[in-house]
Design a protein around this motif. Structure first.
Motif, PDB file in Angstrom:
ATOM      1  N   THR A   5       0.883  -1.282   0.045  1.00  0.00           N
ATOM      2  CA  THR A   5       0.193  -0.090   0.168  1.00  0.00           C
ATOM      3  C   THR A   5       0.865   1.339  -0.032  1.00  0.00           C
ATOM      4  O   THR A   5       0.531   2.097  -0.798  1.00  0.00           O
ATOM      5  N   GLU A   6       1.944   1.276   1.024  1.00  0.00           N
ATOM      6  CA  GLU A   6       2.809   2.508   0.750  1.00  0.00           C
ATOM      7  C   GLU A   6       3.729   2.481  -0.526  1.00  0.00           C
ATOM      8  O   GLU A   6       3.837   3.701  -0.986  1.00  0.00           O
ATOM      9  N   ALA A   7       3.911   1.374  -1.274  1.00  0.00           N
ATOM     10  CA  ALA A   7       4.577   1.615  -2.380  1.00  0.00           C
ATOM     11  C   ALA A   7       3.722   1.962  -3.502  1.00  0.00           C
ATOM     12  O   ALA A   7       4.275   2.903  -4.328  1.00  0.00           O
ATOM     13  N   GLU A   8       2.417   1.687  -3.386  1.00  0.00           N
ATOM     14  CA  GLU A   8       1.396   2.166  -4.474  1.00  0.00           C
ATOM     15  C   GLU A   8       1.172   3.824  -4.093  1.00  0.00           C
ATOM     16  O   GLU A   8       1.263   4.429  -5.275  1.00  0.00           O
ATOM     17  N   ARG A   9       1.032   4.053  -2.913  1.00  0.00           N
ATOM     18  CA  ARG A   9       0.859   5.646  -2.419  1.00  0.00           C
ATOM     19  C   ARG A   9       2.262   6.440  -3.068  1.00  0.00           C
ATOM     20  O   ARG A   9       1.938   7.418  -3.788  1.00  0.00           O
ATOM     21  N   ALA A  10       3.439   5.799  -2.904  1.00  0.00           N
ATOM     22  CA  ALA A  10       4.523   6.551  -3.143  1.00  0.00           C
ATOM     23  C   ALA A  10       4.714   6.600  -4.619  1.00  0.00           C
ATOM     24  O   ALA A  10       4.992   7.406  -5.311  1.00  0.00           O
ATOM     25  N   ARG A  11       4.111   5.519  -5.418  1.00  0.00           N
ATOM     26  CA  ARG A  11       4.345   5.712  -6.786  1.00  0.00           C
ATOM     27  C   ARG A  11       3.247   6.811  -7.518  1.00  0.00           C
ATOM     28  O   ARG A  11       3.716   7.379  -8.485  1.00  0.00           O
ATOM     29  N   LEU A  12       2.109   6.686  -7.032  1.00  0.00           N
ATOM     30  CA  LEU A  12       1.125   7.625  -7.184  1.00  0.00           C
ATOM     31  C   LEU A  12       1.510   9.093  -7.016  1.00  0.00           C
ATOM     32  O   LEU A  12       1.291   9.811  -7.838  1.00  0.00           O
ATOM     33  N   TYR A  13       2.167   9.072  -5.805  1.00  0.00           N
ATOM     34  CA  TYR A  13       2.538  10.601  -5.426  1.00  0.00           C
ATOM     35  C   TYR A  13       3.584  11.086  -6.422  1.00  0.00           C
ATOM     36  O   TYR A  13       3.718  12.188  -6.836  1.00  0.00           O
ATOM     37  N   ALA A  14       4.620  10.167  -6.984  1.00  0.00           N
ATOM     38  CA  ALA A  14       5.711  10.434  -7.765  1.00  0.00           C
ATOM     39  C   ALA A  14       5.102  10.828  -9.279  1.00  0.00           C
ATOM     40  O   ALA A  14       5.569  11.770  -9.929  1.00  0.00           O
ATOM     41  N   ALA A  15       4.066   9.920  -9.588  1.00  0.00           N
ATOM     42  CA  ALA A  15       3.629  10.354 -10.672  1.00  0.00           C
ATOM     43  C   ALA A  15       2.836  11.560 -10.738  1.00  0.00           C
ATOM     44  O   ALA A  15       2.735  12.368 -11.967  1.00  0.00           O
ATOM     45  N   ARG A  16       2.024  11.782  -9.915  1.00  0.00           N
ATOM     46  CA  ARG A  16       1.309  13.246  -9.634  1.00  0.00           C
ATOM     47  C   ARG A  16       2.269  14.427  -9.533  1.00  0.00           C
ATOM     48  O   ARG A  16       1.952  15.493 -10.204  1.00  0.00           O
ATOM     49  N   SER A  17       3.520  14.145  -8.756  1.00  0.00           N
ATOM     50  CA  SER A  17       4.461  15.442  -8.721  1.00  0.00           C
ATOM     51  C   SER A  17       5.104  15.326 -10.217  1.00  0.00           C
ATOM     52  O   SER A  17       5.297  16.568 -10.405  1.00  0.00           O
ATOM     53  N   GLU A  18       5.432  14.360 -10.784  1.00  0.00           N
ATOM     54  CA  GLU A  18       5.857  14.576 -12.256  1.00  0.00           C
ATOM     55  C   GLU A  18       4.889  15.415 -13.025  1.00  0.00           C
ATOM     56  O   GLU A  18       5.253  16.130 -13.795  1.00  0.00           O
ATOM     57  N   TRP A  19       3.476  15.023 -12.925  1.00  0.00           N
ATOM     58  CA  TRP A  19       2.760  15.654 -13.754  1.00  0.00           C
ATOM     59  C   TRP A  19       2.603  16.913 -13.377  1.00  0.00           C
ATOM     60  O   TRP A  19       2.337  17.871 -14.441  1.00  0.00           O
ATOM     61  N   HIS A  20       2.623  17.453 -12.201  1.00  0.00           N
ATOM     62  CA  HIS A  20       2.256  19.029 -11.872  1.00  0.00           C
ATOM     63  C   HIS A  20       3.877  19.663 -12.390  1.00  0.00           C
ATOM     64  O   HIS A  20       3.559  20.873 -12.952  1.00  0.00           O
ATOM     65  N   ARG A  21       4.739  19.093 -12.295  1.00  0.00           N
ATOM     66  CA  ARG A  21       6.147  19.555 -12.630  1.00  0.00           C
ATOM     67  C   ARG A  21       6.104  19.944 -14.088  1.00  0.00           C
ATOM     68  O   ARG A  21       6.460  20.920 -14.734  1.00  0.00           O
ATOM     69  N   GLY A  22       5.437  18.939 -14.985  1.00  0.00           N
ATOM     70  CA  GLY A  22       5.298  19.020 -16.319  1.00  0.00           C
ATOM     71  C   GLY A  22       4.297  20.214 -16.699  1.00  0.00           C
ATOM     72  O   GLY A  22       4.708  20.865 -17.654  1.00  0.00           O
ATOM     73  N   GLN A  23       3.128  20.415 -15.988  1.00  0.00           N
ATOM     74  CA  GLN A  23       2.229  21.335 -15.978  1.00  0.00           C
ATOM     75  C   GLN A  23       2.966  22.810 -15.842  1.00  0.00           C
ATOM     76  O   GLN A  23       2.588  23.833 -16.748  1.00  0.00           O
ATOM     77  N   GLN A  24       3.700  22.817 -15.019  1.00  0.00           N
ATOM     78  CA  GLN A  24       4.535  24.046 -14.634  1.00  0.00           C
ATOM     79  C   GLN A  24       5.231  24.513 -15.757  1.00  0.00           C
ATOM     80  O   GLN A  24       5.517  25.575 -16.187  1.00  0.00           O
ATOM     81  N   ARG A  25       6.176  23.633 -16.408  1.00  0.00           N
ATOM     82  CA  ARG A  25       6.960  23.752 -17.466  1.00  0.00           C
ATOM     83  C   ARG A  25       6.393  24.234 -18.767  1.00  0.00           C
ATOM     84  O   ARG A  25       6.829  25.089 -19.267  1.00  0.00           O
ATOM     85  N   ARG A  26       5.155  23.621 -18.754  1.00  0.00           N
ATOM     86  CA  ARG A  26       4.264  23.876 -19.888  1.00  0.00           C
ATOM     87  C   ARG A  26       3.834  25.338 -19.755  1.00  0.00           C
ATOM     88  O   ARG A  26       3.752  26.147 -20.682  1.00  0.00           O
ATOM     89  N   ARG A  27       3.157  25.743 -18.522  1.00  0.00           N
ATOM     90  CA  ARG A  27       2.951  27.105 -18.240  1.00  0.00           C
ATOM     91  C   ARG A  27       4.088  28.230 -18.528  1.00  0.00           C
ATOM     92  O   ARG A  27       3.852  29.156 -19.097  1.00  0.00           O
TER      93      ARG A  27
END
Length: 101
Positions: free
Chosen positions: A14-36
């Protein structure tokens, strides 16, 4: 029936899945910031070029359609100084009409 494993294994998954989702969400947000940031830079440069083109076109238009300079008083006589000539009627060859008695 076989067990699924210990609670520690389940918690680790469960912790590994949460960490994976958090990393994916963080990467997506960084991509959004770069795009903006990229979009803002492109919009700023395009806006600057547009404003420069508008100013340049106005300068060119002002140069092309500049009004002709008005003549100075020393170069041409004023209209009141020259006498105005009245047109002289030209005599015609046809006889004038006489009124009927």
């Amino acid at each position: 029936m076989a067990g699924r494993g210990s609670k520690n294994d389940q918690r680790a998954r469960t912790e590994a899945e949460r960490a994976r989702l958090y990393a994916a969400r963080s990467e997506w947000h960084r991509g959004q910031q770069r795009r903006r940031v990229r979009d803002n830079v492109v919009a700023g440069v395009a806006g600057g070029v547009l404003i420069a083109a508008v100013i340049a076109s106005q300068v060119v238009h002002a140069q092309i359609t500049a009004p002709e300079p008005e003549p100075t008083q020393s170069s041409t006589p004023s209209p009141s100084a020259t006498p105005e000539q009245t047109p002289v009627p030209i005599p015609s060859d046809t006889p004038a009409e006489t009124p009927a008695p």
